[in-house]
Scaffold this motif. Structure first.
Motif, PDB file in Angstrom:
ATOM      1  N   LEU A 149      21.251 -35.285  32.449  1.00 44.90           N
ATOM      2  CA  LEU A 149      21.093 -36.672  32.032  1.00 44.90           C
ATOM      3  C   LEU A 149      22.041 -37.030  30.891  1.00 44.90           C
ATOM      4  O   LEU A 149      22.728 -38.058  30.930  1.00 44.90           O
ATOM      5  CB  LEU A 149      19.650 -36.924  31.612  1.00 44.90           C
ATOM      6  N   VAL A 150      22.103 -36.174  29.887  1.00 50.98           N
ATOM      7  CA  VAL A 150      22.977 -36.446  28.744  1.00 50.98           C
ATOM      8  C   VAL A 150      24.437 -36.452  29.180  1.00 50.98           C
ATOM      9  O   VAL A 150      25.221 -37.333  28.800  1.00 50.98           O
ATOM     10  CB  VAL A 150      22.730 -35.413  27.628  1.00 50.98           C
ATOM     11  N   GLY A 151      24.804 -35.482  30.006  1.00 56.73           N
ATOM     12  CA  GLY A 151      26.191 -35.361  30.416  1.00 56.73           C
ATOM     13  C   GLY A 151      26.654 -36.465  31.344  1.00 56.73           C
ATOM     14  O   GLY A 151      27.834 -36.830  31.345  1.00 56.73           O
ATOM     15  N   GLY A 152      25.742 -37.025  32.138  1.00 60.66           N
ATOM     16  CA  GLY A 152      26.134 -38.029  33.118  1.00 60.66           C
ATOM     17  C   GLY A 152      25.948 -39.463  32.681  1.00 60.66           C
ATOM     18  O   GLY A 152      26.443 -40.379  33.343  1.00 60.66           O
ATOM     19  N   SER A 153      25.235 -39.677  31.591  1.00 61.33           N
ATOM     20  CA  SER A 153      24.936 -41.047  31.167  1.00 61.33           C
ATOM     21  C   SER A 153      26.158 -41.741  30.573  1.00 61.33           C
ATOM     22  O   SER A 153      27.003 -41.104  29.942  1.00 61.33           O
ATOM     23  CB  SER A 153      23.802 -41.046  30.130  1.00 61.33           C
ATOM     24  N   THR A 154      26.236 -43.045  30.790  1.00 61.40           N
ATOM     25  CA  THR A 154      27.297 -43.866  30.211  1.00 61.40           C
ATOM     26  C   THR A 154      26.668 -45.068  29.512  1.00 61.40           C
ATOM     27  O   THR A 154      25.553 -45.479  29.858  1.00 61.40           O
ATOM     28  CB  THR A 154      28.276 -44.356  31.295  1.00 61.40           C
ATOM     29  N   PRO A 155      27.335 -45.642  28.522  1.00 61.77           N
ATOM     30  CA  PRO A 155      26.783 -46.819  27.841  1.00 61.77           C
ATOM     31  C   PRO A 155      26.471 -47.937  28.834  1.00 61.77           C
ATOM     32  O   PRO A 155      27.210 -48.168  29.795  1.00 61.77           O
ATOM     33  CB  PRO A 155      27.898 -47.218  26.873  1.00 61.77           C
TER      34      PRO A 155
END
Length: 231
Positions: A149-155
């Motif tokens: 989740l952290v690695g794939g999330s974008t603003p």
């Protein structure tokens, strides 16, 4: 066979549905994960809330889908609920997965203490930044799931959160299932309470957190299958 168009919530793209769509396809369904404008691989595209509504409607039309189940998780329940109304008789059912639901004239940020989110958007050039790892704690996720989740999330484009929804009829006229993930609280949003209490929407609970496509993908796929079948 049923065709599903599945849309993840804030910060996420189609990639978030990988395990769920694999389960749906193995069961013989069509599964079409959609990235909304301004997110993931579509980062950089301008987006307001009505852009996201059009994204969903355009995907249904582009693929020529009929008898389709629209699935909206978290934030995306707002554009997906509006799109469900707009696709008319192409719709079989809409499934809200621990989701906000649209209210005519109100935004995603209406009706809850959203000042910190609005400040964050203002401080980050119009985008809502994703949380760090501790923001996903307590939601039934493994360390690997949190890392994904952290690695794939974008603003997330802020305008999609602050622009009002546009509905032409009552939301409870839509055939719908509401999935409440109990680690994220026992109660659905107030806008979902009336159709759930009246019995026009089907309530389902999951003993997991707000991101069940990561914490319980097989169980979520089974719920989607049963919702399409009217069970």
């Amino acid at each position: 066979m049923t065709d599903f168009v599945v849309v993840a919530g804030a910060w996420l793209g189609a990639w978030a549905w990988e395990e769920v769509t694999a389960e749906l396809r193995a069961a013989g369904h069509g599964a079409h994960p959609l990235t909304l404008s301004g997110l993931a691989e579509k980062r950089g595209l301008p987006a307001g809330q009505q852009t996201h509504v059009r994204d969903v409607v355009d995907e249904v039309e582009r693929l020529g889908l009929r008898d389709v189940v629209l699935v909206g998780h978290s934030y995306s329940g707002v554009p997906v609920g509006q799109a469900a109304e707009r696709i008319g008789d192409r719709l079989r059912r809409v499934v809200f997965v621990d989701a906000a639901v649209p209210v005519d004239g109100e935004s995603f940020l209406s009706g809850w203490p959203s000042d910190p989110v609005r400040r964050s958007i203002a401080e980050h050039d119009g985008f809502w930044p994703p949380p760090e790892a501790d923001g996903f704690a307590g939601q039934g996720l493994t360390d690997d799931g949190i890392a994904r989740l952290v690695g794939g999330s974008t603003p997330h484009p802020g305008a999609t959160l602050t622009e009002p929804a546009v509905l032409t009829g009552p939301l409870d006229a839509l055939p719908a299932t509401y999935v409440k993930c109990l680690l994220d609280g026992d109660e659905p949003p107030p806008a979902a309470a009336k159709p759930l209490e009246s019995g026009t929407w089907e309530p389902v609970t999951m003993d997991t957190g707000h991101w069940p496509m990561f914490s319980r993908p097989r169980a979520l796929a089974r719920i989607l299958h049963e919702a399409a079948a009217g069970r």
